[in-house]
Design an enzyme around this catalytic site. Sequence first.
Site, PDB file in Angstrom:
ATOM      1  CE1 TYR A  71      -4.015   2.087   0.659  1.00  0.00           C
ATOM      2  CE2 TYR A  71      -2.688   3.134   2.353  1.00  0.00           C
ATOM      3  CZ  TYR A  71      -3.817   3.118   1.560  1.00  0.00           C
ATOM      4  OH  TYR A  71      -4.751   4.120   1.668  1.00  0.00           O
TER       5      TYR A  71
ATOM      6  CE  LYS B 296      -3.581   4.759  -1.624  1.00  0.00           C
ATOM      7  NZ  LYS B 296      -4.633   5.270  -2.507  1.00  0.00           N
TER       8      LYS B 296
HETATM    9  N1  LIG Z   1      -9.764   5.796   4.774  1.00  0.00           N
HETATM   10  C1  LIG Z   1      -8.568   6.299   5.011  1.00  0.00           C
HETATM   11  O1  LIG Z   1      -8.178   6.500   6.170  1.00  0.00           O
HETATM   12  C2  LIG Z   1      -7.666   6.666   3.872  1.00  0.00           C
HETATM   13  C3  LIG Z   1      -6.473   7.321   4.184  1.00  0.00           C
HETATM   14  C4  LIG Z   1      -5.608   7.674   3.154  1.00  0.00           C
HETATM   15  C5  LIG Z   1      -5.950   7.377   1.856  1.00  0.00           C
HETATM   16  N2  LIG Z   1      -7.107   6.723   1.563  1.00  0.00           N
HETATM   17  C6  LIG Z   1      -7.369   6.414   0.173  1.00  0.00           C
HETATM   18  O2  LIG Z   1      -8.590   7.022  -0.227  1.00  0.00           O
HETATM   19  C7  LIG Z   1      -9.233   6.211  -1.203  1.00  0.00           C
HETATM   20  C8  LIG Z   1     -10.638   5.874  -0.745  1.00  0.00           C
HETATM   21  O3  LIG Z   1     -10.567   5.250   0.511  1.00  0.00           O
HETATM   22  P1  LIG Z   1     -11.856   4.820   1.357  1.00  0.00           P
HETATM   23  O4  LIG Z   1     -11.426   4.760   2.763  1.00  0.00           O
HETATM   24  O5  LIG Z   1     -13.019   5.639   0.958  1.00  0.00           O
HETATM   25  O6  LIG Z   1     -12.034   3.326   0.818  1.00  0.00           O
HETATM   26  P2  LIG Z   1     -13.311   2.353   0.815  1.00  0.00           P
HETATM   27  O7  LIG Z   1     -12.757   0.982   0.955  1.00  0.00           O
HETATM   28  O8  LIG Z   1     -14.357   2.806   1.777  1.00  0.00           O
HETATM   29  O9  LIG Z   1     -13.897   2.560  -0.671  1.00  0.00           O
HETATM   30  C9  LIG Z   1     -13.123   2.172  -1.774  1.00  0.00           C
HETATM   31  C10 LIG Z   1     -13.918   2.368  -3.043  1.00  0.00           C
HETATM   32  O10 LIG Z   1     -13.082   1.937  -4.132  1.00  0.00           O
HETATM   33  C11 LIG Z   1     -13.815   0.999  -4.912  1.00  0.00           C
HETATM   34  N3  LIG Z   1     -12.860   0.081  -5.554  1.00  0.00           N
HETATM   35  C12 LIG Z   1     -12.042  -0.823  -4.961  1.00  0.00           C
HETATM   36  N4  LIG Z   1     -11.332  -1.472  -5.905  1.00  0.00           N
HETATM   37  C13 LIG Z   1     -11.712  -0.970  -7.090  1.00  0.00           C
HETATM   38  C14 LIG Z   1     -11.339  -1.237  -8.429  1.00  0.00           C
HETATM   39  N5  LIG Z   1     -10.438  -2.177  -8.743  1.00  0.00           N
HETATM   40  N6  LIG Z   1     -11.937  -0.529  -9.425  1.00  0.00           N
HETATM   41  C15 LIG Z   1     -12.870   0.413  -9.126  1.00  0.00           C
HETATM   42  N7  LIG Z   1     -13.261   0.703  -7.885  1.00  0.00           N
HETATM   43  C16 LIG Z   1     -12.689   0.016  -6.881  1.00  0.00           C
HETATM   44  C17 LIG Z   1     -14.792   0.335  -3.984  1.00  0.00           C
HETATM   45  O11 LIG Z   1     -15.869  -0.213  -4.721  1.00  0.00           O
HETATM   46  C18 LIG Z   1     -15.191   1.533  -3.117  1.00  0.00           C
HETATM   47  O12 LIG Z   1     -16.154   2.285  -3.797  1.00  0.00           O
HETATM   48  C19 LIG Z   1      -8.349   4.993  -1.395  1.00  0.00           C
HETATM   49  O13 LIG Z   1      -7.476   5.196  -2.487  1.00  0.00           O
HETATM   50  C20 LIG Z   1      -7.562   4.952  -0.113  1.00  0.00           C
HETATM   51  O14 LIG Z   1      -6.332   4.287  -0.269  1.00  0.00           O
HETATM   52  C21 LIG Z   1      -7.975   6.363   2.545  1.00  0.00           C
END
Ligand SMILES: NC(=O)c1ccc[n+]([C@@H]2O[C@H](COP(=O)([O-])OP(=O)(O)OC[C@H]3O[C@@H](n4cnc5c(N)ncnc54)[C@H](O)[C@@H]3O)[C@@H](O)[C@H]2O)c1
Length: 248
Positions: free
Chosen positions: A156, A160
Amino acid sequence: MKLQNKTALITGASRGIGYAVAECFLREGAAVAVCSLTEQSAAAAKEALLKAVPAGRVYAQRADVSQSADCEGFVQNAFREFGAIDILVNNAGITKDTLMLRMKEADFDAVINVNLKGAFLMSKAAVKFMMKGAEGSIINMSSVVGQTGNAGQINYAASKAGLIGLTKAMAKEFASRNIRVNTVAPGFVSTDMTNALSEELRAEVLKSIPLKRFAQAADIANAALFLACGDASYITGQVLAVNGGLYV
Ligand SMILES: NC(=O)c1ccc[n+]([C@@H]2O[C@H](COP(=O)([O-])OP(=O)(O)OC[C@H]3O[C@@H](n4cnc5c(N)ncnc54)[C@H](O)[C@@H]3O)[C@@H](O)[C@H]2O)c1
């Protein structure tokens, strides 16, 4: 409204940060095209978005960002629907956490393929259409972990950190077309992704956040909105950290 007459594509928008970005952009006047992994979750997102903003324009479909044909299809369908593509938010992301010595090669590949290659494939498909307009904005969803590293998340963190390099290189390649490319690097956000962490780990993380709270998805959406709109018209190749002071 900051995104009047704009069209925005948001990947992974069925829930969490992606959904919050879609709703925020819709409220700001953009037509939004969203994708997620299943037809059902994409349709549910469309329904929820239209409930939130009944006058909004929403297109939704299933697309796996790690598959080039899916990316091409999504972008073409969105263009057919709206006639322009101004903004792309590469938000879709997954985790498959474990310590490196236990990590399966397939789990390394899967995370890189969705989080990093997915942004490459979707951007490649979208810029062709973006170049038809006078300007564009691409936003890649990185993470604080891409800036700091984190034990148990080498796949991951690599994906990133890779997005930050992708952002900087793309910013240089597309500046002459007035397409800006930036990264948002969230800290810990309350979503399904972090709800999966143990209560102990969440409490431990909280202690290290100077603002003493996890972000809400809307905090991240507001940062994406800033980078997407005209307020950031001279900003490209940057990483906007939205982490409550966790990493400064
Ligand atoms: N939640 C956190 O604390 C956090 C922190 C830093 C970065 N992020 C990043 O933010 C983004 C969203 O995170 P989140 O927490 O909302 O995640 P989440 O798991 O709640 O949602 C992820 C979304 O991505 C979709 N998805 C997964 N694989 C996919 C694919 N192959 N093709 C298309 N869609 C796909 C899922 O259907 C879902 O809609 C991610 O890139 C994550 O790495 C999240």
